[in-house]
Design an enzyme around this catalytic site. Structure first.
Site, PDB file in Angstrom:
ATOM      1  CB  CYS A  21     -46.288 -27.021 -19.633  1.00 26.93           C
ATOM      2  SG  CYS A  21     -47.241 -25.507 -18.816  1.00 26.93           S
ATOM      3  CG  HIS A  58     -46.507 -26.184 -23.783  1.00 26.21           C
ATOM      4  ND1 HIS A  58     -48.027 -26.244 -23.572  1.00 26.21           N
ATOM      5  CD2 HIS A  58     -46.030 -25.210 -22.678  1.00 26.21           C
ATOM      6  CE1 HIS A  58     -48.199 -25.543 -22.547  1.00 26.21           C
ATOM      7  NE2 HIS A  58     -47.337 -25.034 -22.114  1.00 26.21           N
ATOM      8  CG  ASN A  61     -50.091 -22.255 -21.408  1.00 23.22           C
ATOM      9  OD1 ASN A  61     -50.217 -23.587 -21.694  1.00 23.22           O
ATOM     10  ND2 ASN A  61     -49.130 -21.805 -20.768  1.00 23.22           N
TER      11      ASN A  61
END
Ligand code: ACO
Length: 331
Positions: A113, A258, A288
């Site tokens: 991430c 993020h 995501n």
């Protein structure tokens, strides 16, 4: 030393949108459960046969177009992903070949991430020292092939989507604009909290018939622990970057976090005392997308006119590793 800045941004999302209702048909879950806990309403899934470097290639083409540059203007490629086309070689070389750029250097960054922000820091350093003038940084993921769409994998399967975002980095002609500071951190004590076990080089051979059937082919996540650490580390790293730059949270025009989970970002915004509307969210549409989420968000806010010249933009991420990072830029 010159500063670097983002010269162009592009994104590419596969066309196929998969709603929470579609997931309800695959395993025991509900639209309500997913929305309440994550904010996600749908995500995009790439078709069979599509590689991560394919999504990256389209995002890169759009970033170059946005920058008013040609592929031949690039000096270097940095590719951030946790879902590479193959274990090796890296996806950067596949992308380079697809762009017809034989010869220039390529590097993969495997930081999940935070991959995009770590990559941006490397590109920033290359440009600042004058090593390269035009660096392509891509974050791209094809998660949909490695999610367990059964009750056993539902906690993770509902979270992730496919997509790609790309930026071109180059020298800033104005010293006050560009990337001001990036802080990167990691704590490997938590490496097992969010991981994929299938590739285990200590085993001989590294993949056994047993690992194909015991669940090791699917990612595993200690969700509550990820949540707890994310909401602490995100405010912490944002504040450390601001402190270094002698700025306050109120000075930041827009946060591009993020997109891991809407609840994580709401909690982090609350802890920082930042109004939620300043913490950009598009997780409802894409889920995501790991290394791709920040450049996708950046491309959207630019298109929506949410960023103006001289705006202060804070990008921040937390994820598997654990790793966390934040980068502040003046647009
Ligand atoms: N649908 C329905 N029920 C589910 C699902 C699902 N998709 N997944 C889990 N459940 C069930 C569990 O089995 C459990 O049932 P039980 O009480 O009968 O045992 C119940 O829901 C609660 O499960 P928990 O895991 O305790 O759920 P929690 O409230 O912690 O929420 C979640 C899970 C959303 C994953 C949460 O832990 C979270 O947000 N963690 C952060 C992780 C994250 O966002 N990761 C993103 C990737 S990492 C990154 O990018 C930073």
């Amino acid at each position: 030393m010159v500063r670097s800045r983002i010269l162009g941004v592009g994104r590419y999302l596969p066309e196929r949108a998969v709603s929470n209702f579609e997931l309800e048909e695959m395993f025991d879950t509900s639209d309500e459960w997913i929305r309440q806990r994550t904010g996600i309403e749908e995500r995009r899934f790439a078709d069979e046969g599509v590689y991560c470097s394919d999504l990256a290639s389209e995002a890169a083409r759009r970033a170059l177009e946005n920058a008013g540059l040609e592929a031949e203007d690039l000096d270097f490629i940095i590719f951030a992903t946790l879902s590479p086309d193959h274990h090796f070689p890296g996806s950067g070389v596949y992308l380079q070949a697809k762009m017809g750029l034989a010869g220039i250097g390529c590097m993969d960054v495997r930081n999940q991430c935070t991959g995009f922000l770590y990559s941006l820091a490397v590109a920033d350093a290359f440009v600042r020292v004058g090593m390269y003038r035009r660096v392509l940084v891509v974050g791209a993921e094809v998660h949909s092939s490695a999610l367990n769409f059964t009750n056993e994998g539902r906690d993770v399967a509902v979270l992730f989507g496919d997509g790609a975002g790309a930026v071109v980095i180059g020298p800033s002609e104005d010293d006050s604009r560009g990337i001001l500071s990036t802080h990167m951190h990691a704590d490997g004590h938590f490496a097992d909290k969010l991981k994929l076990d299938i590739w285990d080089i200590s085993k001989k051979p590294y993949i056994t018939p047993e690992t194909l059937t015991n669940g090791d082919i699917w990612p595993k996540m200690a969700g509550k622990e990820v949540f707890k650490h994310a909401v602490t580390r995100i405010p912490e790293v944002v504040e450390s970057v601001l402190k270094e730059c002698n700025l306050k949270t109120e000075d930041v025009d827009l946060f591009l976090p993020h997109q891991a989970n809407l609840r994580i970002n709401q909690f982090a915004a609350y802890r920082l005392g930042v109004p939620e509307e300043k913490f950009y969210s598009n997780i409802e549409s894409y889920g995501n997308t790991t290394a791709a989420s920040i450049p996708i968000a950046l491309s959207e806010v630019l298109e929506n006119g949410m960023i103006e010249k001289n705006h202060l933009i804070m990008m921040v991420a937390f994820g598997s590793g654990f790793t966390w990072a934040a980068s502040l830029m003046r647009w």
